[in-house]
Motif scaffolding. Structure first.
Motif, PDB file in Angstrom:
ATOM      1  N   GLU A  86       1.247  -1.231   0.467  1.00  0.00           N
ATOM      2  CA  GLU A  86       0.163  -0.101  -0.149  1.00  0.00           C
ATOM      3  C   GLU A  86       0.682   1.052   0.386  1.00  0.00           C
ATOM      4  O   GLU A  86       0.289   2.141  -0.840  1.00  0.00           O
ATOM      5  CB  GLU A  86      -0.889  -0.124   0.959  1.00  0.00           C
ATOM      6  CG  GLU A  86      -2.129  -1.056   0.947  1.00  0.00           C
ATOM      7  CD  GLU A  86      -2.862  -1.033   2.545  1.00  0.00           C
ATOM      8  OE1 GLU A  86      -3.176  -1.962   2.819  1.00  0.00           O
ATOM      9  OE2 GLU A  86      -2.728  -0.352   3.273  1.00  0.00           O
ATOM     10  N   HIS A 109      -3.220  -4.683  -3.972  1.00  0.00           N
ATOM     11  CA  HIS A 109      -3.274  -3.135  -3.617  1.00  0.00           C
ATOM     12  C   HIS A 109      -2.848  -2.085  -3.810  1.00  0.00           C
ATOM     13  O   HIS A 109      -2.474  -0.892  -3.737  1.00  0.00           O
ATOM     14  CB  HIS A 109      -2.141  -3.366  -2.590  1.00  0.00           C
ATOM     15  CG  HIS A 109      -3.122  -5.210  -0.770  1.00  0.00           C
ATOM     16  ND1 HIS A 109      -2.370  -6.088  -1.084  1.00  0.00           N
ATOM     17  CD2 HIS A 109      -3.344  -4.194  -0.182  1.00  0.00           C
ATOM     18  CE1 HIS A 109      -3.209  -6.860  -0.384  1.00  0.00           C
ATOM     19  NE2 HIS A 109      -3.708  -6.015  -0.023  1.00  0.00           N
ATOM     20  N   ASP A 460      -3.656  -4.746   9.486  1.00  0.00           N
ATOM     21  CA  ASP A 460      -2.906  -5.122   9.273  1.00  0.00           C
ATOM     22  C   ASP A 460      -3.821  -5.788   8.150  1.00  0.00           C
ATOM     23  O   ASP A 460      -4.777  -6.805   8.265  1.00  0.00           O
ATOM     24  CB  ASP A 460      -1.842  -5.851   8.717  1.00  0.00           C
ATOM     25  CG  ASP A 460      -1.039  -5.612   6.772  1.00  0.00           C
ATOM     26  OD1 ASP A 460      -0.959  -4.678   6.992  1.00  0.00           O
ATOM     27  OD2 ASP A 460      -1.136  -7.010   6.164  1.00  0.00           O
ATOM     28  N   ARG A 461      -4.816  -5.390   6.820  1.00  0.00           N
ATOM     29  CA  ARG A 461      -5.338  -5.803   5.229  1.00  0.00           C
ATOM     30  C   ARG A 461      -5.671  -7.345   5.059  1.00  0.00           C
ATOM     31  O   ARG A 461      -6.120  -7.498   4.123  1.00  0.00           O
ATOM     32  CB  ARG A 461      -5.603  -5.347   4.776  1.00  0.00           C
ATOM     33  CG  ARG A 461      -6.341  -3.419   5.055  1.00  0.00           C
ATOM     34  CD  ARG A 461      -6.566  -2.499   3.544  1.00  0.00           C
ATOM     35  NE  ARG A 461      -7.100  -1.314   4.567  1.00  0.00           N
ATOM     36  CZ  ARG A 461      -5.731  -0.048   4.314  1.00  0.00           C
ATOM     37  NH1 ARG A 461      -5.346  -0.229   4.082  1.00  0.00           N
ATOM     38  NH2 ARG A 461      -6.743   0.985   5.621  1.00  0.00           N
ATOM     39  N   ARG A 462      -4.117  -7.804   5.122  1.00  0.00           N
ATOM     40  CA  ARG A 462      -3.643  -9.099   4.403  1.00  0.00           C
ATOM     41  C   ARG A 462      -4.407 -10.362   5.640  1.00  0.00           C
ATOM     42  O   ARG A 462      -2.862 -10.268   6.550  1.00  0.00           O
ATOM     43  CB  ARG A 462      -2.061  -9.110   4.366  1.00  0.00           C
ATOM     44  CG  ARG A 462      -2.220 -10.169   3.097  1.00  0.00           C
ATOM     45  CD  ARG A 462      -0.751 -11.196   3.165  1.00  0.00           C
ATOM     46  NE  ARG A 462      -0.564 -11.810   1.818  1.00  0.00           N
ATOM     47  CZ  ARG A 462      -0.563 -13.320   2.185  1.00  0.00           C
ATOM     48  NH1 ARG A 462      -0.173 -13.505   3.715  1.00  0.00           N
ATOM     49  NH2 ARG A 462      -0.139 -13.894   1.041  1.00  0.00           N
TER      50      ARG A 462
END
Length: 465
Positions: A86, A109, A460-462
């Motif tokens: 990101e 991302h 975290d987005r993952r």
């Protein structure tokens, strides 16, 4: 530095404190980590994206100061967290990937295909096809890989194949990466025959180790290869020197004293480590400073610096740092869940495993001292204070599951519920080897978006996989 072990008169306990880090200390003193440990009921990592931004800016400033056109690609294998890609997307930086999964993650991302370089050996059909469709740059490692890429370019897409040819380093002739002179000559001929289906943009190499002069020497060789390829009518306007930019974890005096004094008696079960197998936790030239040194070096047999050669020949410099972009960008947190007494030291068992600190699984040790954080806050040691040596074991039933074999001289006796915070683990340590062994969940990653008296955090987005 070595600290006298008050529990025994036969040896001293070596210590390796990490460089002071006010941002990390602020988080350790905030009280937040105990709350997160309770919420996750297990180990976790916290990430500092502003450090990644600063490291990226330092590399770019070094290129600008040298008057060199260059591009920085984050080596994604160094850490799987989504926040780093990101940040790359936000700052229009590149990403270095080596699998279809990594490529999809980068694209998902926000990183544009044209800003992605695909490395790694013997790339799959799926990876090459996706790279072609997205306009990625492919570092070709072998002739059969080149043939596959050209076949896909000639039959399956409307985009030309963007590629670099990877050279086998003469200083590491037994490397499994790259092509020798004869293979490169054949590869150039095949690129010429492919016509408009190919954009041969330059050359690259993969070099182990952290020495700067060999990188300057090899880069100079790649410039010469570019000049020869241009005479053939190929674009050949850039070179990639890969990664290998060291990170400086600890001060020189601490590191050299540790290497001199460490011995099997300082480790659980008399574990013996070879000094040459340790990562160089002190490096006098690290990160962007290592790049500055490379650019200022005069390649062997030359009369001009590498920066001058790049400028004079109109050659772009690509670099693919991983660990160096993550320097200071995160730490790993374990909770103490058991303490066992042994003669002269203790065995502290934490709620995770050594799979979360990857050095231990390469017959080595992650050496920077973990910090002890109690519910009342971080414990500070003083030069004359009593120390409490302890190794750190993992929660698995494997005898070899030691997070830290070394008898770390803690400034207080670790107790159940305390936290051990391992500093500066974002580069390669956090998830290279992590596994849900014993059905233990993978440690989540927490992004610290804003520091201060009360840090702001998010997951975290993952998701862990």
């Amino acid at each position: 530095m070595a600290v006298t072990d008050t529990a025994t008169t036969t040896t001293t306990t070596p210590t390796l404190p990490a460089h002071p880090d006010p941002d990390t200390d602020r988080i350790l003193d905030s009280g937040l980590l105990h709350e997160l440990s309770h919420a996750f009921d297990g180990p976790f990592h916290f990430l500092l994206p502003h450090r990644f931004d600063a490291n990226l800016a330092a590399f770019r400033t070094t290129l600008t100061d040298a008057g060199v056109e260059g591009r920085v690609y984050y080596a994604k294998k160094a850490n799987k967290a989504a926040v780093w890609t990101e940040r790359c997307a936000t700052h229009q930086a590149g990403v270095d990937v080596a699998s279809a999964g990594e490529l999809r993650e980068a694209l998902g991302h926000g990183v544009r295909g044209e800003n992605i370089v695909v490395t790694g050996p013997a790339k799959s059909d799926e990876l090459l096809r996706l790279a072609l469709l997205q306009g990625c740059l492919v570092a070709v490692d072998a002739l059969d890989e080149l043939d596959l890429l050209l076949t896909l370019a000639l039959t399956g897409t409307v985009r030309p194949a963007r590629l670099l040819l990877r050279r086998l380093p003469s200083v590491q002739p037994h490397s499994r990466f790259g092509m020798n002179d004869a293979e490169l000559e054949t590869a150039l001929d095949r690129c010429l025959r492919a016509g408009d289906a190919v954009r041969m943009e330059g050359f690259s190499f993969h070099l182990s180790g952290y020495a700067t002069q060999p990188r300057a020497d090899l880069a100079d060789e790649l410039i010469d290869l570019c000049l020869q390829a241009r005479l053939l009518g190929l674009q050949a306007d850039r070179i990639s020197i890969g990664g290998g930019f060291a990170v400086d974890y600890s001060a020189a005096d601490h590191w050299h004293t540790f290497l001199t004094e460490q011995q099997p008696a300082h480790f659980h079960a008399q574990k013996a480590f070879r000094a040459r197998d340790f990562y160089p936790y002190h490096s006098p030239v690290a990160g962007a400073d290592a790049l500055r040194t490379i650019l200022a070096s005069t390649p062997e047999g030359g009369r001009h610096t590498l920066a001058e050669r790049l400028r004079d020949t109109g050659t772009m410099l690509m670099l693919e740092p991983g660990r160096a972009l993550l320097a200071g960008a995160g730490s790993t947190v374990f909770r103490v869940q058991g303490v066992k007494e042994r003669a002269g030291y203790r065995i502290v068992t934490v709620d995770g495993t050594s799979l979360s600190l990857s050095e231990q699984w390469f017959n080595s040790e992650y050496l920077p001292d973990p910090q002890l954080v109690t519910p009342a806050g971080r414990v500070h040691g003083t030069p004359d204070a009593e120390v409490h040596p302890a190794c750190v074991g993992g929660a698995s039933c494997l005898e070899s599951d030691l997070v830290t074999w070394r008898k770390v001289p803690f400034p207080a006796r670790p107790r159940v519920g305390d936290l051990l915070v391992y500093p500066n683990t974002a580069g390669y340590q956090m998830d290279s080897n992590e596994s849900p062994f014993h059905d233990l969940p993978l440690p989540p990653k927490v992004v610290m978006d804003r520091l201060g008296e009360r840090p702001r955090w998010r997951l975290d987005r993952r998701p862990p996989c």
